[in-house]
Design a protein around this motif. Sequence first.
Motif, PDB file in Angstrom:
ATOM      1  N   GLU A  44       0.818  -1.219   0.000  1.00 10.84           N
ATOM      2  CA  GLU A  44       0.000   0.000   0.000  1.00 10.84           C
ATOM      3  C   GLU A  44       0.850   1.266   0.000  1.00 10.84           C
ATOM      4  N   GLU A  46       3.540   2.235   1.637  1.00  9.73           N
ATOM      5  CA  GLU A  46       3.955   2.867   2.894  1.00  9.73           C
ATOM      6  C   GLU A  46       5.349   2.469   3.373  1.00  9.73           C
ATOM      7  N   CYS A  47       5.875   1.342   2.892  1.00  7.12           N
ATOM      8  CA  CYS A  47       7.130   0.851   3.496  1.00  7.12           C
ATOM      9  C   CYS A  47       8.344   0.986   2.585  1.00  7.12           C
ATOM     10  N   LEU A 135      11.202   2.061   5.061  1.00 12.67           N
ATOM     11  CA  LEU A 135      11.249   1.693   6.470  1.00 12.67           C
ATOM     12  C   LEU A 135      12.223   0.542   6.692  1.00 12.67           C
ATOM     13  N   CYS A 136      12.976   0.646   7.787  1.00  7.08           N
ATOM     14  CA  CYS A 136      13.887  -0.414   8.203  1.00  7.08           C
ATOM     15  C   CYS A 136      13.659  -0.619   9.684  1.00  7.08           C
ATOM     16  N   ARG A 137      13.500  -1.867  10.113  1.00  5.10           N
ATOM     17  CA  ARG A 137      13.229  -2.127  11.522  1.00  5.10           C
ATOM     18  C   ARG A 137      14.465  -2.668  12.237  1.00  5.10           C
ATOM     19  N   GLY A 140      18.329   0.631  12.427  1.00  8.77           N
ATOM     20  CA  GLY A 140      18.328   1.964  13.016  1.00  8.77           C
ATOM     21  C   GLY A 140      18.856   3.018  12.056  1.00  8.77           C
ATOM     22  N   TYR A 141      19.045   2.653  10.804  1.00  6.71           N
ATOM     23  CA  TYR A 141      19.358   3.573   9.700  1.00  6.71           C
ATOM     24  C   TYR A 141      20.775   4.155   9.708  1.00  6.71           C
TER      25      TYR A 141
ATOM     26  N   GLN B 202       3.456  -3.272  18.267  1.00  8.87           N
ATOM     27  CA  GLN B 202       3.579  -4.356  17.298  1.00  8.87           C
ATOM     28  C   GLN B 202       5.052  -4.510  16.902  1.00  8.87           C
ATOM     29  N   HIS B 203       5.434  -5.726  16.526  1.00  9.60           N
ATOM     30  CA  HIS B 203       6.835  -5.993  16.181  1.00  9.60           C
ATOM     31  C   HIS B 203       7.251  -5.283  14.895  1.00  9.60           C
ATOM     32  N   VAL B 204       6.372  -5.313  13.922  1.00  8.19           N
ATOM     33  CA  VAL B 204       6.588  -4.655  12.630  1.00  8.19           C
ATOM     34  C   VAL B 204       7.864  -5.101  11.908  1.00  8.19           C
ATOM     35  N   GLN B 684      15.084   0.991  17.855  1.00  7.45           N
ATOM     36  CA  GLN B 684      13.773   0.366  18.062  1.00  7.45           C
ATOM     37  C   GLN B 684      13.198   0.777  19.420  1.00  7.45           C
ATOM     38  N   GLU B 692       5.343   4.754  19.314  1.00 10.67           N
ATOM     39  CA  GLU B 692       4.532   3.567  19.038  1.00 10.67           C
ATOM     40  C   GLU B 692       3.502   3.226  20.112  1.00 10.67           C
ATOM     41  N   PRO B 704      -4.070   0.419  12.212  1.00  7.00           N
ATOM     42  CA  PRO B 704      -3.318  -0.710  11.635  1.00  7.00           C
ATOM     43  C   PRO B 704      -2.673  -0.407  10.274  1.00  7.00           C
ATOM     44  N   SER B 705      -1.865   0.626  10.203  1.00  8.75           N
ATOM     45  CA  SER B 705      -1.122   0.907   8.969  1.00  8.75           C
ATOM     46  C   SER B 705       0.121   1.706   9.336  1.00  8.75           C
ATOM     47  N   PHE B 706       1.080   1.737   8.425  1.00  7.38           N
ATOM     48  CA  PHE B 706       2.314   2.473   8.712  1.00  7.38           C
ATOM     49  C   PHE B 706       2.083   3.984   8.787  1.00  7.38           C
ATOM     50  N   VAL B 707       0.988   4.455   8.193  1.00  8.58           N
ATOM     51  CA  VAL B 707       0.700   5.888   8.269  1.00  8.58           C
ATOM     52  C   VAL B 707       0.267   6.248   9.689  1.00  8.58           C
ATOM     53  N   TYR B 709       0.364   4.013  12.447  1.00 15.65           N
ATOM     54  CA  TYR B 709       1.255   3.427  13.449  1.00 15.65           C
ATOM     55  C   TYR B 709       2.660   3.766  12.984  1.00 15.65           C
ATOM     56  N   ILE B 711       6.599   4.162  12.901  1.00 12.67           N
ATOM     57  CA  ILE B 711       7.869   3.689  13.464  1.00 12.67           C
ATOM     58  C   ILE B 711       8.963   4.675  13.041  1.00 12.67           C
ATOM     59  N   ALA B 712      10.099   4.606  13.696  1.00 15.47           N
ATOM     60  CA  ALA B 712      11.191   5.541  13.410  1.00 15.47           C
ATOM     61  C   ALA B 712      11.593   5.425  11.941  1.00 15.47           C
TER      62      ALA B 712
END
Lengths: 154, 785
Positions: A44, A46-47, A135-137, A140-141, B202-204, B684, B692, B704-707, B709, B711-712
Amino acid sequence: MAFHRITFNVNGELEQADVPSNMTLLKMLRENLALTGTKNGCAEGECGACTVLMNGEPVNSCLVLAVECDGAEIVTVEGLAHDERLDAVQQTIIDAGGVQCGFCTPGILISARALLDRNPQPSEEDIRIALVGNLCRCTGYVRIIQGVQEAARI
Amino acid sequence: MVMEETNTKVPSPIGENKIRLDAREKVTGAALFADDIQFGSGLLHARVKRSPHPHARIISIDTSKAKALPGVKAVVTGEDYPGYIGLYLLDRHIFCRDKVRYVGDPVAGVAAKSEQIAEKALQLIEVEYEVLEPVLDPEAGVSPEAPLLHPNLEEYEVANFIFPEPGTNISNHFKIRKGDVESVWDECEALVERKYHIPHIQHVPIEPHVAIAKVDETGEVTLWGSSQSPFAQRNLIAKCLGISQSDMRVIAPYVGGGFGSKAGVSMEALAVVIASQVKGRPVKLLLTREEEFYTAFVRQGLVAYFKMGCDADGRLLAMENKFFWDAGAYTEYGVNITRASGYSSSGPYEVPNVKTDSYCVYTNHPVGGPMRGFGMPEMHAGLEQCIDELARDIDMDPVEFRRINCLKTGSVLVTGSKMHPIGLTQCLEKAADAIGWGSKAPPSAPNKKRGKGIALMWKAPAMPPNAGSSAWVELAEDGTLTVGVGGQDIGQGAFTVAAQMAAAALGVPYEWVRIATPVDTLYSPYEWQTVASRLTWSMGNAVVNAAKDARRQILDLVAEAWEEDPQNLDIVNGIVVSYKSEREMPLKDIAIYGLPKPDDQGWLGGPVRGRGNFMPSYITGLDPETGQGERAVVHYTTGAQAVELEVDLDTGRVEILRGVSAFDVGRAINPELVEAQMEGGFVQGMSSALFESMQLKDGVMQNPSFVDYRIATSTDVPLDLENIIVEVPQDDGPWGARGVGEHSMVPTIPAIANAIYDAVGIRMEGPPFTAEKIYLAMLDAGIVK
C-alpha cells in the motif's frame, strides 16, 4: 479481466508481457519475471520495500500498474550490479554494516541509487529525506546513511 | 568503541569484524525469503475470515455459498480441528470452535485459485455471533466480576513452571517473596510509589508473515515459512494435529525481520489446516500489512505498580511490585513473559526484601507474544524511572545511586541465587562518561530545554530449562566447511557468527565456511528456537563442539597415518601441521578420502563429519510460593544506556541528540555485529518510547497501517550513537560470549524518560512520549502557558 500487451525494458533487457488491467508492477516483476529481489512489505505504498526505478525515478512498484510500464525502463535491485561488480552503494552499505535482515535493503539501494544519480554530492539531510519512505526495523538507519555517504565520497 | 582488556587469548577469527556471510546475496536481491519461492501455477491462495468482535460466541457458520464459488478449492472451520496449540500453555485452537476472543481471531479459511477469489469467498461465509461482554483491561480482568474468557482453563496442558488460577482470567501468577518488605518500609529514608502503563506495540518486521503449506496424499506436511522457530513449529503443529513430528517438515529461508513475532506458531498452522483439505497443492497464506498489525503476536500491554525504598545512604531496602500483563485472548507465550518479569523484578539491583506478584491476564485484546526483550523493556520502563526518583529524593546523583545498588559479581539475586561475573558497573561508568554525565550543554535554541538520562538493564534468556541446540560440520573435497545449524539468521548475523566460531574451532579461514541454508527440519540439526538472544551462546556452543569433533577425527586420523601423537598436531589455516616432524598436509587431501596406512597397505579414515550439541544441565526450578531457587536462568546479560535530548517547549517534540549503549556481552565474536545490535535496538527502543502504541478501542486497533502506526524513519535517528562493548566472560559461553540481541532496547524507554525529566521536570504514566502528550503535560505542570 482485460489483458494488455506491454513492451518494456527491465534491467537492460527488452520484455513483452500480457498483463491484466489490475496487475501491479510489483506483482509482474515478482510473479511473471521471477525478479523477487523487489519485496512486498505492505502493498500500500507505505514501506518502500518494493521501490524500483521507473524511467530513472524511484517508485513504489506496488502502486504502479503494470500497464503503465508500456515503453518504460525499469531497474530493480537485480539490475544494480554489472558483470558481477557491485554498484558502489551496494558495496558501501555492506562495508558500513547497513545490512541486517535484508528485506528493506533492495528498496533502500534503489532509493539511494536514484538520489546519487540526481545529486552525486548529497548532504546528510538529503540522504535522510531520500530514504524517509524506506522503512527499516533492524539497523536503526545509521549505518545505511553512512553507507550512502561513503558511496557519494568515492 | 572501547574494548575491555581480557587476558584470554582467542584464535582467529574470533573478535574480528568479518563481513556478514549473507551480505552479498542480500544487496543483489538474490537472498531467498519465503514469499520468493516460486511454486508455479498449482499454487493456491489462502485467506482467513476473522472475528469482528472482541468476545462472542459462535452460533453458526455457513460456508455453503463460499464453497459453491467457482475457483474455491477448500473452506475450513474449526469444526474438524479440536486440538489445542501453544508453547507453554495450550489454550488456543487453530480455528475458533466455540468462541472468538479478539478482533482478528480466525474463524474460517479459504483456499482458492487466486487471492481475489479467496477474498470474495470470505465475504460469502456467514457467521452468526452472540456478542459477549469483553475484558479490555488486565486489572479489571482479575476481578471476580469479570467475564471468564477461558472457563476450562484447568483442563489446559501447561508447562510445570506456569501456574494458572482456574476459575479466573489469570493464566499465570508468579510470586517473589524474599525477605520481608513490610518490616522495612519504616526504615526507609525515601519511598517512591508509582503506577505505569505500557501500551501494546507491534513488532513490525518489514517482511509480513507468510506460510506456504503442502500436505501430500500420505498426510506428510511440508511448510515453508518466515520462521524463527522451524523446529518448534514442527513440534507444536504436529502435536495439535495428532501427527508424528517426523511427518511434519518445516523449511525456513531467510527471515525479513522477526523480533519475536515469528517465534513459536503464530499463523502457520492456519495454512497447514487449509492445505490439508487440498492434498498435493501448495497453499500460500500471506498476511496483509493490516492483518500483520492486528492479528500477529503483539508486545502485550502492562500495568505496573512499583513501591521501593532506600535508606539515607542510598541503599535499596525493599521493592514491592505488581504487574498486570494484558496478555490478550490466548496467553500461550505471555505466561512465560509474566514469569520472566517476575524473576527479574528487582531490576539489575541487589535488594534484600522483594515482594512481587506478576499476573498474566486473559483479555479480549490481540495475542501477546515474545517481542525483543521479552517483558524487560516494559518492566524496566517504570522501574528505572523509580530508581531515578529515589536517587533524587535523597539528593544523590542517579549514577552514584545505581553504582551503589547495581549487581556485582556474587550479589544475591531476587531469586536467592548468586550473580555470575558481571560487568554492569563498567557499563554504567562508561555510558555515563560517554554521555558527559554531570555537565549540561546549553540548548540549541531558546525555546528548547536540554536533558540527559541514564538507565540500566538486565535480562536472562527466558526458556525452558532444557532448551537445546545441535550442529554438524562437514568437509568437502576442497577442504572447505559446511556447517549445519537449526537456528535462524533473522538479521542479527547468527550465521556469520556461527561460521566464525566453526572456523576458529577447526582451524580454517572464515572464508572457507558456509552455512547449510535454508534451515530445513528434515536435514538441519535440531535447534529449540531463535529467541531469547540465545544463539551465540547455545547454538555457538553446539557449533564449537561439532567443529572440535571434526578436528579430533582429523587429528586422530593423521596421527595414525603419520605415526605421531595427536598432541603434536594442529590445524592452522586449513593445513594439518606437526610441530614434531614439521610435516604438513592440506585438509583437502584428508577430508573425504582419508589417508593411506603407514605401511601403504590400505586406507584410514573416511568422510569427516563432526557433530555437537549443547543443552544447559544446571537449571533448577523456583519455589512456586516464594520464587526462590538455586539457579533459575542460564545467565544475565546486563548493560546501560544514556541519552541526551532536547524538548521543544513550543511543540513538545522530543529530539534525541545522542545515545550511548554499553553492554557486557562476555565476548564479542564479531564486534561490528554486536555494535549493529546495540544500535538497531537503541533505535527500536527509541521508536517505542516516542512514537509507538497500538490504539485499542473496544478491542479494535484503530491504527493498523504504517501511516497511523508510526515507526522511526531515517529522519528520526541521531547519527551520534556510541556503542561500548564490555567483556566479562561467560563461563559456559563460546570464548566467553553471551547474547545481546534483545537487550539493546530494554533500557531505552526509561533512559529517555529520565532525560525528559532532567530537561523539563515532567514524568508520564507511560510511552509513547509524543509531542502532544509532552506538550499537554508541560501545560499541566505550568512549564508552558
